[in-house]
Design a protein around this motif. Structure first.
Motif, short mmCIF file in Angstrom:
data_model
loop_
_atom_site.label_atom_id
_atom_site.label_comp_id
_atom_site.label_asym_id
_atom_site.label_seq_id
_atom_site.Cartn_x
_atom_site.Cartn_y
_atom_site.Cartn_z
N ARG A 182 1.19 -0.95 -0.36
CA ARG A 182 -0.04 -0.50 -0.04
C ARG A 182 1.16 0.82 -0.06
NH1 ARG A 182 0.39 -2.00 4.93
NH2 ARG A 182 0.50 -1.10 6.58
N GLU B 116 -4.70 -2.01 1.07
CA GLU B 116 -3.83 -2.82 0.21
C GLU B 116 -3.99 -3.51 -1.48
OE1 GLU B 116 -2.33 -4.81 4.13
OE2 GLU B 116 -3.22 -6.23 3.21
N THR B 117 -3.01 -3.56 -1.74
CA THR B 117 -3.40 -4.54 -2.95
C THR B 117 -1.96 -5.91 -2.85
OG1 THR B 117 -3.74 -2.29 -4.21
CG2 THR B 117 -2.91 -4.45 -5.68
#
Length: 347
Positions: free
Chosen positions: A175, A182-183
């Motif tokens: 992130r 979040e990814t």
């Protein structure tokens, strides 16, 4: 579009199925096939389709990587007629800089999952990535396989998984804001704001990254890459990450696997050589050199670095966050996540 001397189609479905289309006499210096032995220099870059991921919302993400078939030479191919994706709606996210990489185990000389393309649930075509190196063209189709598509004659593709690896590893999360979303995954995330600087004036980037494994959590590793930018433009990276506390290292938390480079040592002649990372003191790092992020202390889970540029232009930096070691590594197609940072550099 210009006519090319050669064209090779690479279809990665587990193994490579290769076909060559000859326009002129074969140039054996290029060894014609992407999986043939490489040369030291003057060879080509082949795009690869790694497989697809079925997303929770019904869409699919196609994972792409590359193989630079030189043992020493960085290849750069600008976006345009020599580096494009079809359909055009997906064009522009692919890399323009292709370093030499060398990983242990099944990783080999391929950089996997450098970017992803997400297609809708009802997608029925193929996403083609074409690269031309000095007049020599290679291209690869990204595709998905569902029961319905198989019934109408679509070829199968390798389906990758979001589930834990054998020891419980999962893709880490990144992130760009401390309390931001979040990814995870190869498609990753582009930092919301582009940075602006001038030649020789460094920019500083900060992000947060965490392990998500269904096992004892461990530190994650940061590697930095020139992803896009003007041909010949050099990015100099300086890590600002403090080395992990000695007590953590002594306890074996996140210990690197056998064969990892010595602390602070750059990869031996290639980006990404070896697996895992040791604590590295702040200072210059090479393209693809792993830096372990601390899990404890005031800078826990923070990644920080400076980037300097010697040529004006539009750049994109790739940040790869991984937890390589044990059941996770490039050859396992797990476990890493991509982050991208845009930088506009003026003279």
């Amino acid at each position: 579009m210009a006519r090319f001397n050669h064209a090779v189609t690479v279809s990665m479905v587990g193994l490579a199925a290769l076909s060559a289309q000859h326009v002129q006499a074969q140039d054996w210096n290029r060894r014609e096939f992407p999986l043939a032995p490489p040369n030291a220099r003057s060879n080509f870059v082949a795009p690869y389709f790694d497989g697809f991921l079925r997303n929770p919302d019904g869409t699919f993400t196609l994972s792409f990587g590359f193989m630079n078939r030189n043992e020493e030479e960085l290849i750069e191919i600008p976006l345009g007629p020599n580096n494009f994706i079809e359909p055009r709606e997906f064009d522009g996210r692919q890399p323009t800089s292709f370093p030499v990489v060398s990983y242990g185990g099944f990783g080999g000389p391929r950089e996997r999952g450098i970017f992803g393309v997400t297609v809708p649930a009802d997608f029925e075509g193929e996403v083609w990535w074409t690269l031309t190196t000095n007049g020599y063209t290679t291209k690869v189709p990204g595709r998905i396989h569902t029961t319905r598509q198989a019934a109408i004659g679509f070829e199968a593709a390798y389906e990758m998984s979001w589930t834990p690896q054998a020891e419980g590893s999962l893709r880490p999360a990144i992130r760009f804001a401390e309390n931001g979303p979040e990814t995870i995954g190869v498609e990753g995330v582009v930092a919301p704001q582009a940075l602006t600087t001038s030649v020789g004036r460094p920019v500083e980037v900060q992000f947060w990254a965490t392990d998500r494994g269904e096992r004892e959590l461990r530190e994650v590793n940061m590697t930095l890459w020139k992803y896009q930018g003007p041909v010949g433009g050099v990015i100099s990276f300086e890590s600002l990450v403090e080395a992990a506390p000695v007590a953590d290292a002594a306890a074996g938390r996140g210990a690197p696997p056998a064969g990892a480079p010595p602390a602070g040592a750059p990869p031996a002649g290639a980006a990404g050589r070896g697996r895992g990372a040791r604590p590295v003191a702040p200072g210059p790092v090479t393209i693809g050199q792993s830096v372990r992020l601390p899990m404890t202390g005031p800078a826990a889970n923070q990644g920080r670095f400076r980037a300097s540029f010697d040529t004006p232009g539009e750049y994109m930096i790739r940040i790869r966050i991984d937890n390589f070691g044990g059941d996770s590594g490039p050859g396992n197609m797990c476990c890493w996540t991509n982050g991208y940072v845009r930088v506009n550099v003026t003279p």
